[in-house]
Design a protein around this motif. Structure first.
Motif, PDB file in Angstrom:
ATOM      1  N   UNK A 151       0.840  -1.202   0.000  1.00 53.26           N
ATOM      2  CA  UNK A 151       0.000   0.000   0.000  1.00 53.26           C
ATOM      3  C   UNK A 151       0.878   1.257   0.000  1.00 53.26           C
ATOM      4  N   UNK A 152       0.369   2.292  -0.654  1.00 55.98           N
ATOM      5  CA  UNK A 152       1.117   3.550  -0.725  1.00 55.98           C
ATOM      6  C   UNK A 152       1.253   4.147   0.679  1.00 55.98           C
ATOM      7  N   UNK A 153       2.405   4.758   0.938  1.00 57.82           N
ATOM      8  CA  UNK A 153       2.578   5.465   2.213  1.00 57.82           C
ATOM      9  C   UNK A 153       1.994   6.878   2.046  1.00 57.82           C
ATOM     10  N   UNK A 154       0.658   6.951   2.183  1.00 58.96           N
ATOM     11  CA  UNK A 154      -0.031   8.222   1.899  1.00 58.96           C
ATOM     12  C   UNK A 154       0.497   9.401   2.721  1.00 58.96           C
ATOM     13  N   UNK A 155       0.658   9.246   4.055  1.00 56.11           N
ATOM     14  CA  UNK A 155       1.099  10.418   4.826  1.00 56.11           C
ATOM     15  C   UNK A 155       2.454  10.938   4.367  1.00 56.11           C
ATOM     16  N   UNK A 156       3.404  10.014   4.168  1.00 55.86           N
ATOM     17  CA  UNK A 156       4.736  10.458   3.747  1.00 55.86           C
ATOM     18  C   UNK A 156       4.695  11.147   2.405  1.00 55.86           C
ATOM     19  N   UNK A 157       3.882  10.575   1.518  1.00 58.30           N
ATOM     20  CA  UNK A 157       3.868  11.098   0.162  1.00 58.30           C
ATOM     21  C   UNK A 157       3.246  12.496   0.065  1.00 58.30           C
ATOM     22  N   UNK A 158       2.263  12.757   0.882  1.00 59.20           N
ATOM     23  CA  UNK A 158       1.501  14.000   0.697  1.00 59.20           C
ATOM     24  C   UNK A 158       1.741  15.073   1.744  1.00 59.20           C
ATOM     25  N   UNK A 159       2.520  14.763   2.761  1.00 56.06           N
ATOM     26  CA  UNK A 159       2.730  15.766   3.810  1.00 56.06           C
ATOM     27  C   UNK A 159       3.495  16.967   3.257  1.00 56.06           C
ATOM     28  N   UNK A 160       2.986  18.146   3.557  1.00 52.91           N
ATOM     29  CA  UNK A 160       3.661  19.370   3.131  1.00 52.91           C
ATOM     30  C   UNK A 160       4.834  19.596   4.084  1.00 52.91           C
ATOM     31  N   UNK A 161       6.059  19.773   3.536  1.00 48.73           N
ATOM     32  CA  UNK A 161       7.236  19.892   4.413  1.00 48.73           C
ATOM     33  C   UNK A 161       7.113  21.062   5.392  1.00 48.73           C
ATOM     34  N   UNK A 162       7.808  20.917   6.504  1.00 51.01           N
ATOM     35  CA  UNK A 162       7.688  21.912   7.584  1.00 51.01           C
ATOM     36  C   UNK A 162       8.709  23.044   7.454  1.00 51.01           C
TER      37      UNK A 162
END
Ligand code: AMP
Ligand code: MG
Length: 288
Positions: A1-12
């Motif tokens: 399964x895709x790692x959705x959070x890692x892929x879409x999190x806007x960098x800080x």
């Protein structure tokens, strides 16, 4: 399964660039059926996690949704929370502020709608309109009658207020997750036309939505500035491709599941006194 959070999190780090985030789902997202089954699995897990959140009563979850019109905020919220006990969450849609709301600071009406511990609060639009629509439409800012309004320092001040507000909430047990549903101009046009052609969607259409569409570039730069300034570890933004609804829903649901799993809410432990009560209750019922 895709790692959705890692892929879409806007960098800080404040270096977010709109161009780095797609409106299309990634190539490896798989067929519709797979996304639907992933959504279903997440919907079930959300229900279980919400029960634990409620019993645990230590945290609240605040989920914020922002997007251009017709990106799919309403339907995403409806589908993702379709399996959660209605008593456990509350959706609030923020529209144009009332006369009274305009006379207060911009966080005032938001504070009144925050979820209490144990609950999930969903904001369909939010305080972020204050750095989006209000930034793009000078008349919306003028209506607030503020001293020193406009100019870069003014908007930096708003971002600072928002960051501090969210840090304050985080310190007080509210876990915040924010979704920007990133729709393309082309797909927005298609969906707006559907609202005109489909009698069941006619009610959703407002001519004013086309005014916002006409200011597309203004909104995009407002989004970029907002995402840079306000994606932080205690209140991350996720930029979700919104041109494909199945992908968008699966991604949002999965990120919510992982956010709640991060809290790891647990049922309260049964202490000696309650165990004694349970024992008494059993005896009385069985003796009937
Ligand atoms: P909708 O969510 O499509 O029903 O539309 C609500 C409308 O209210 C949108 O056009 C928003 O941009 C507008 N709106 C929400 N919050 C604010 C705000 N703080 N100031 C001005 N307009 C707002
Ligand atoms: Mg609308």
């Amino acid at each position: 399964m895709i790692d959705f959070p890692r892929r879409h999190r806007v960098p800080y780090d404040g270096k977010f660039r709109l161009g780095d985030f797609d409106t299309d789902p990634p190539g490896d997202s798989g067929p519709e059926a797979k996304l639907e089954s992933e959504l279903k699995e997440s919907v079930d897990r959300l229900d279980a996690l919400q029960r634990r959140l409620f019993a645990d009563e230590r945290h609240a979850l605040l989920a914020v949704f922002q997007a251009m019109d017709a990106a799919g905020k309403d339907s995403t919220i409806r589908k993702v929370f379709s399996g959660v006990n209605p008593a456990g969450f509350r959706v609030h849609a923020f529209g144009r502020p009332s006369e009274l709301e305009l006379r207060h600071d911009f966080l005032h009406r938001v504070v009144a709608r925050l979820p209490e511990r144990g609950k999930i609060g969903i904001f369909n639009r939010s305080h972020y309109e204050e750095v989006l629509v209000v930034r793009v439409h000078p008349e919306a800012l003028a209506a607030q009658n503020l001293p020193g309004a406009g100019g870069p320092e003014f908007w930096d001040g708003r971002f600072e207020s928002i960051r501090e507000f969210e840090r304050h909430l985080a310190r007080n047990g509210t876990v915040i997750v924010k979704f920007w549903l990133n729709v393309s101009r082309k797909v927005q046009k298609k969906r707006l036309l559907e609202r005109i052609e489909d009698p069941e969607k006619n009610w959703k259409f407002r001519l004013g939505d086309l005014d916002d569409r006409a200011r597309w570039d203004g909104f995009q730069s407002a989004y970029e500035a907002m995402l840079r300034a306000t994606s932080r570890p205690e209140a991350p933004w996720y930029a979700i491709p919104a041109d494909d609804k199945d992908y968008m829903r699966a991604a949002v649901a999965r990120i919510l599941v992982e956010t709640l799993e991060g809290i790891d809410p647990s049922y309260p432990r049964v202490g000696a006194a309650q165990r004694e009560e349970l024992e008494q209750g059993r005896k009385r019922l069985l003796a009937e």
